[in-house]
Design an enzyme around this catalytic site. Sequence first.
Site, mmCIF file in Angstrom:
data_model
loop_
_atom_site.group_PDB
_atom_site.id
_atom_site.type_symbol
_atom_site.label_atom_id
_atom_site.label_comp_id
_atom_site.label_asym_id
_atom_site.label_seq_id
_atom_site.Cartn_x
_atom_site.Cartn_y
_atom_site.Cartn_z
ATOM 1 N N ASP A 22 82.666 40.611 114.230
ATOM 2 C CA ASP A 22 81.902 39.038 113.870
ATOM 3 C C ASP A 22 81.224 38.396 115.340
ATOM 4 O O ASP A 22 80.149 38.643 115.186
ATOM 5 C CB ASP A 22 82.905 38.486 113.101
ATOM 6 C CG ASP A 22 83.484 37.209 113.472
ATOM 7 O OD1 ASP A 22 84.298 38.123 114.227
ATOM 8 O OD2 ASP A 22 84.970 36.889 113.071
ATOM 9 N N TYR B 214 85.374 54.765 104.610
ATOM 10 C CA TYR B 214 84.664 56.173 104.168
ATOM 11 C C TYR B 214 85.269 57.112 103.891
ATOM 12 O O TYR B 214 84.551 57.707 102.366
ATOM 13 C CB TYR B 214 83.460 56.535 105.642
ATOM 14 C CG TYR B 214 82.217 55.192 105.625
ATOM 15 C CD1 TYR B 214 82.367 54.172 106.240
ATOM 16 C CD2 TYR B 214 80.568 56.130 105.192
ATOM 17 C CE1 TYR B 214 81.439 53.804 106.272
ATOM 18 C CE2 TYR B 214 80.050 55.476 105.419
ATOM 19 C CZ TYR B 214 80.130 54.160 105.970
ATOM 20 O OH TYR B 214 79.295 53.495 106.502
#
Length: 359
Positions: free
Chosen positions: A216, A134
């Site tokens: 994941d 970010y």
Amino acid sequence: MLPGDGVGPEVTREAVRVLRAVSEGGFELQFEELPIGGNAYKQYGTPLPEITLDKCLVSDAVLLGAVGGPEFDSLPPALKPESGLLAIRKALGGFANLRPAIAYDVLAQCSPLRPEVLKGADVLFVRELLGGMYFGQPRGFANEGALRTGFNTMVYSVSEIERVAHVAFQVAQQRRKKVTSVDKANVLECSQLWREVVTELAKQYPDVTLEHQLVDSCAMRLVTAPGSFDVVLTENLFGDILSDEAAALTGSLGMLPSATVGGKINLYEPIHGSAPDIAGKGIANPLGAIATAAMLLRHSMKREQEARAIEQAIAQVLEAGYRTADLKRGSSERLVGTEEMGRLVLEAIGAGKLRPTHA
Ligand code: IPM
Ligand code: MG
């Protein structure tokens, strides 16, 4: 208060009503409303006007609704509502974003997961909020035509990892004493450092169990065995994605609160967005914003009793069968709008005969 765009003002109004009610007779709260996001852009030509920033920096806590909307999507990046949000996060300095996701039994029907999978799920995400992709440099676009690229950088320093990890271990000590640190260490250097630093720091918290998990497989475990998590510590982008996924546990994104701590001034925001499709209709779920107000009382005002009273009132109203549209599934439930849901929570607090503790 930064109500922002879309449903932000509607849900923030209910959160403020609840804050006023619990403070009555016990302690004083002063509110000031300021623009942020798209509405600020319309008024001032910037998503984070100086007046908003200045007033936030001299407040004790900032309560934010939501920012963004389709009418602002074509603005240049620096003028988009989201950049105002990122700028206020950075300015206030909070780096640890606490996002609890609790599967209330009474809302089990609202989740696509089977009740036996959901049972007892109570996860607290500690999302790093000021680093990673970010904010990482370099970022941008380069080249032309088919060779044009867009790029971002995922970067963390040791001290950035340490400060947020401390928060995760400390909140875990108040809970079930387990931290799952989430990364992608099988591929990313940034994650390898993250794992190394968290492993080392965990030695300072021998009473807390640490496990590492790849992002994941964490995403899968969240929907197959959500009850197996206590505190999930992760970097900014992974935390953004996983915390929305966790909304599936609670039945609606409208249920999730958050508190950002560790900086100069704590920032409180529900995790749902501005939901432009339902804005202005009076049907948005205010419970995430109201639960956010409870977090504000807990973390910024040390008013644990009042925070709990609000959380219990939310649970009671749901148990009594009241639902905003996002939560309605069965025909026996009573459909209510934003304002009525707020009023029901107020009533439930009153019925619980909350007596604010006088300092
Ligand atoms: C969130 C939101 C924000 C984020 C957006 C609106 C910039 O998705 O708070 O999760 O990505 O942090
Ligand atoms: Mg998000």
